[in-house]
Design a protein around this motif. Sequence first.
Motif, PDB file in Angstrom:
ATOM      1  N   VAL A 103      49.246 -68.627  12.298  1.00 44.56           N
ATOM      2  CA  VAL A 103      50.924 -68.738  12.211  1.00 44.56           C
ATOM      3  C   VAL A 103      51.566 -68.025  13.395  1.00 44.56           C
ATOM      4  N   GLY A 104      51.086 -66.439  13.638  1.00 39.88           N
ATOM      5  CA  GLY A 104      51.952 -65.694  14.623  1.00 39.88           C
ATOM      6  C   GLY A 104      51.285 -66.294  15.604  1.00 39.88           C
ATOM      7  N   SER A 105      50.634 -66.769  16.199  1.00 40.35           N
ATOM      8  CA  SER A 105      50.027 -67.299  17.085  1.00 40.35           C
ATOM      9  C   SER A 105      50.953 -68.428  17.660  1.00 40.35           C
ATOM     10  N   ALA A 106      51.464 -69.584  16.405  1.00 43.45           N
ATOM     11  CA  ALA A 106      51.444 -70.967  16.887  1.00 43.45           C
ATOM     12  C   ALA A 106      53.418 -70.517  17.415  1.00 43.45           C
ATOM     13  N   VAL A 107      53.855 -69.659  16.260  1.00 43.26           N
ATOM     14  CA  VAL A 107      55.506 -69.935  16.183  1.00 43.26           C
ATOM     15  C   VAL A 107      56.210 -69.723  17.244  1.00 43.26           C
ATOM     16  N   TRP A 108      55.121 -68.212  17.727  1.00 45.91           N
ATOM     17  CA  TRP A 108      55.626 -67.312  19.437  1.00 45.91           C
ATOM     18  C   TRP A 108      55.188 -68.388  20.857  1.00 45.91           C
ATOM     19  N   GLN A 109      54.258 -69.136  20.461  1.00 49.46           N
ATOM     20  CA  GLN A 109      53.992 -70.226  21.683  1.00 49.46           C
ATOM     21  C   GLN A 109      54.923 -71.199  21.502  1.00 49.46           C
ATOM     22  N   THR A 118      46.020 -66.684  24.836  1.00 45.88           N
ATOM     23  CA  THR A 118      44.825 -65.912  24.006  1.00 45.88           C
ATOM     24  C   THR A 118      45.265 -64.153  23.680  1.00 45.88           C
ATOM     25  N   HIS A 119      46.471 -64.046  24.406  1.00 48.80           N
ATOM     26  CA  HIS A 119      47.171 -62.517  24.007  1.00 48.80           C
ATOM     27  C   HIS A 119      48.110 -62.815  23.212  1.00 48.80           C
ATOM     28  N   CYS A 120      48.021 -63.830  22.424  1.00 57.52           N
ATOM     29  CA  CYS A 120      48.833 -64.713  21.672  1.00 57.52           C
ATOM     30  C   CYS A 120      48.120 -64.218  20.496  1.00 57.52           C
ATOM     31  N   ILE A 121      46.556 -65.015  20.707  1.00 57.06           N
ATOM     32  CA  ILE A 121      46.121 -65.092  19.452  1.00 57.06           C
ATOM     33  C   ILE A 121      45.378 -63.082  19.474  1.00 57.06           C
ATOM     34  N   VAL A 122      44.664 -62.435  19.998  1.00 56.13           N
ATOM     35  CA  VAL A 122      44.554 -60.930  20.034  1.00 56.13           C
ATOM     36  C   VAL A 122      45.644 -60.298  19.353  1.00 56.13           C
ATOM     37  N   GLY A 123      47.043 -60.392  19.611  1.00 64.96           N
ATOM     38  CA  GLY A 123      47.976 -59.783  18.717  1.00 64.96           C
ATOM     39  C   GLY A 123      48.051 -60.070  17.581  1.00 64.96           C
ATOM     40  N   ALA A 158      58.726 -61.931  28.954  1.00 66.12           N
ATOM     41  CA  ALA A 158      57.987 -62.276  28.030  1.00 66.12           C
ATOM     42  C   ALA A 158      56.717 -61.963  27.693  1.00 66.12           C
ATOM     43  N   TRP A 159      56.050 -62.125  28.493  1.00 67.44           N
ATOM     44  CA  TRP A 159      53.987 -60.965  28.647  1.00 67.44           C
ATOM     45  C   TRP A 159      54.121 -59.615  27.942  1.00 67.44           C
ATOM     46  N   PHE A 160      55.203 -59.143  27.872  1.00 67.70           N
ATOM     47  CA  PHE A 160      55.297 -57.465  27.207  1.00 67.70           C
ATOM     48  C   PHE A 160      55.282 -58.045  25.992  1.00 67.70           C
ATOM     49  N   VAL A 161      56.223 -59.067  25.264  1.00 69.47           N
ATOM     50  CA  VAL A 161      56.824 -58.991  23.674  1.00 69.47           C
ATOM     51  C   VAL A 161      55.431 -59.879  23.134  1.00 69.47           C
ATOM     52  N   PRO A 211      53.329 -58.157  20.504  1.00 62.37           N
ATOM     53  CA  PRO A 211      53.816 -57.544  19.110  1.00 62.37           C
ATOM     54  C   PRO A 211      54.319 -58.007  18.436  1.00 62.37           C
ATOM     55  N   ILE A 212      55.898 -59.569  19.226  1.00 63.94           N
ATOM     56  CA  ILE A 212      55.578 -60.986  18.663  1.00 63.94           C
ATOM     57  C   ILE A 212      54.640 -61.348  17.127  1.00 63.94           C
ATOM     58  N   SER A 213      53.582 -61.869  18.247  1.00 66.10           N
ATOM     59  CA  SER A 213      52.802 -62.333  17.530  1.00 66.10           C
ATOM     60  C   SER A 213      52.403 -61.962  16.104  1.00 66.10           C
ATOM     61  N   GLY A 214      52.400 -59.924  16.775  1.00 70.21           N
ATOM     62  CA  GLY A 214      51.473 -59.194  15.580  1.00 70.21           C
ATOM     63  C   GLY A 214      52.801 -58.815  14.552  1.00 70.21           C
TER      64      GLY A 214
END
Length: 569
Positions: A96-102, A115-120, A544-547, A550-553
Motif C-alpha cells: 500500500v505504502g509503495s503503491a500510493v506514493w508511486q 526500489t526505494h519505495c518498497i525499501v522505505g 521527490a527522490w528525497f522524500v 520517508p513517505i512510503s515508510g
Amino acid sequence: MPLTDYLWLLVVGFIIAFILAFSVGANDVANSFGTAVGSGVVTLKVACILATVFETLGSVLLGAKVSETIRKGIIDVNMYNGSEHVLMAGSVSAMVGSAVWQLLASFLKLPISGTHCIVGATIGYSLVAKGQQGVRWIELLRIVISWFLSPLLSGLMSAILFYFVRMFILQKKDPVPNGLKALPVFYAVTMGINLFSIMFTGAPMLGLDKLPWWGVLLISIGCAIITGIIVWFAVCPCLKKKIEPLKAAHVQFNTGPTHVPSNGYSQYHTVHKDSGLYKDLLHKLHLAKVGDCMGEGGDRPIRRNNSYTSYTMAIIGLHGEIKPRDSDFRASEDGDKDKAGIQERKRIRMDSYTSYCNAVAENGTPDGLGDGEVTLQMGEEDRESSRSSLEEDRAEADKPEVSVLFQFLQILTACFGSFAHGGNDVSNAIGPLVALWLVYQSGSVESNAPTPIWLLLYGGVGICIGLWVWGRRVIQTMGKDLTPITPSSGFSIELASAVTVVVASNIGLPVSTTHCKVGSVVAVGWMRSRKAVDWRLFRNIFMAWFVTVPISGLISAAIMALFTYVIFG
C-alpha cells in the motif's frame, strides 16, 4: 500448514499487488522508452507495444532472482517465527505504502525509484511491528548514497560518450563517413554490455545462473564481435544507400530560392534557417519577454523546447497578433445560454516546422523588412547574445542523415533497457506478494521455495496495463520536459546509463535505474546547450527522490498500525 484463517489477507494482497504493479508500470517503465519517444525515433504507441513485450519477457526470465533480495534483504524475516500473520500484514502494508506514493508521483509526472519505495515501505511496517530490531540500517545508508552516486556517475559517463560522439561525428562537415565507421563499435558495445548484464544477473529460467563469470564474459565478447561484423557488412551499406538521397536533398535545400516572390521570401516552405530574416527574428525574440510574444503577463524566460517554437513565436508574436482560424475555435459544450457565446481557444501548436511555415506564409513580411534585406542596429552585447543563441539553436537538432544512423541503435538500447528493467522492477511490484504467498502456503517464514512463474507473469501484466493507461505522463518528463533530446544524444543517454547500472550493481554500489537515467538526461542536455535543461523540474524530481523513503515508510507504518492495533488487536 497453510494459514487458512488468513485467506482474506492473501486476497487483499493480490488486489493491492496489482495496483502496485500498475503504479510501477506508470512510473518506472518510462525510463526505458522516455528518451526514444522524446527524440521522435518511436511513437508513444510503438514504445508501449515494445515495452509490453520486453517488460513481460524480462519479468518472467529474470525476475525470480531479484525478488529474493527484496523479500529477505531489508529486514530479518526470522523474527516473525510464530507470528507469521504479522509478516503477511506487513507485506500488505508495504505494498500500500509503495503503491500510493508511486501513483502520486506519476500523477505529478515525477520519475522516482520503485526500489526505494518498497525499501522505505518495508522499513516502515517493520518499525511498527518489531521496532528497530532486525532492520538492516546499512541498506538505508546505501540508498541515501545512491541518490547522489547514481546521477553523478551516469551523468559523467553520458557526458563523456556524448563528447566523443559530438567531436568525431556531429561536428564534422560530413558526419556520415565517421558515423558509419563508429556504428559497428556502438552496436558491439551495446550488445556486449547488455548481454553481460542479463547473463551475469543469472536467469534461473534459462539456466544461466550455473555459468561462471568468465564464461559469461567470453560469451558476451563473442556476441559483441559477431554483432559488430554483421553491422559492418550488412547494416552499414544499407544505411549508406538510405542516407545518400537525404544528403542530396540537403544540398538542394541550401542553394536558396530560384524565384523570389514580391514579399521577399523564397517559396515559404524553404525559408532557410540562416537567412537574415531568421537572424533578425531570433534576435528580437531573445530581447523580447515571453509575455509580449504570447500575450501573457510576467517575464518568464522563453522555454525553447524546440527551435521552431522560437521562429513561430517570433513571427507571430512580434509581427501581428496570432490570427486563429475558424477551426481553432470551438463553441462551449455547456448548455447554459450565458456560456454558449463564449468560445474556447484551442492551443495552437507552435513547435513544428509546419507551424513555422504557416506563420511565415500567413503573416507576410515583418514591417521594415524589404526584399529579404535586413537592417539591424544592435549593440555589441546584443550581437554576442544573438550569436550565441544562434549557435545554440544550430546545435539543437541532428542532421537528417545523423538521425538515420542513430535511430535503430536507440531503439535497441531502449528494448534492452526494458528487458533488464522488467527483471529488476517486477520484484518491486511482486516481492512482497511472493513473501505473502509463500508464508501463506507453507505456514512458515523460512520458506525457500522458488518464486512461482505465474506470480511473475501477474506482476508483468499489471506493469504493462499501468504503462498503457498512465505511462505517457512520466515519459513526457523524461523525453521532452527536462531537455530536448535527439537520436544521437538519446543513444548516449541510454548506453551510458546502462553501462553505469551494470558496472555499479556488479561492484555492489547501490544505484537506481531511474536516478541514472535522469542524471544522464540532464548531463547531456547541459552539454548540448547551457540553457536547454529545465533546472526547476530537476530540482522537483530530486526533492521527490528525497522524500520517497520517508513517505512510503509513513504510509506503510500507518497501515501496519491499523492492522496491529485495530484488526489483530
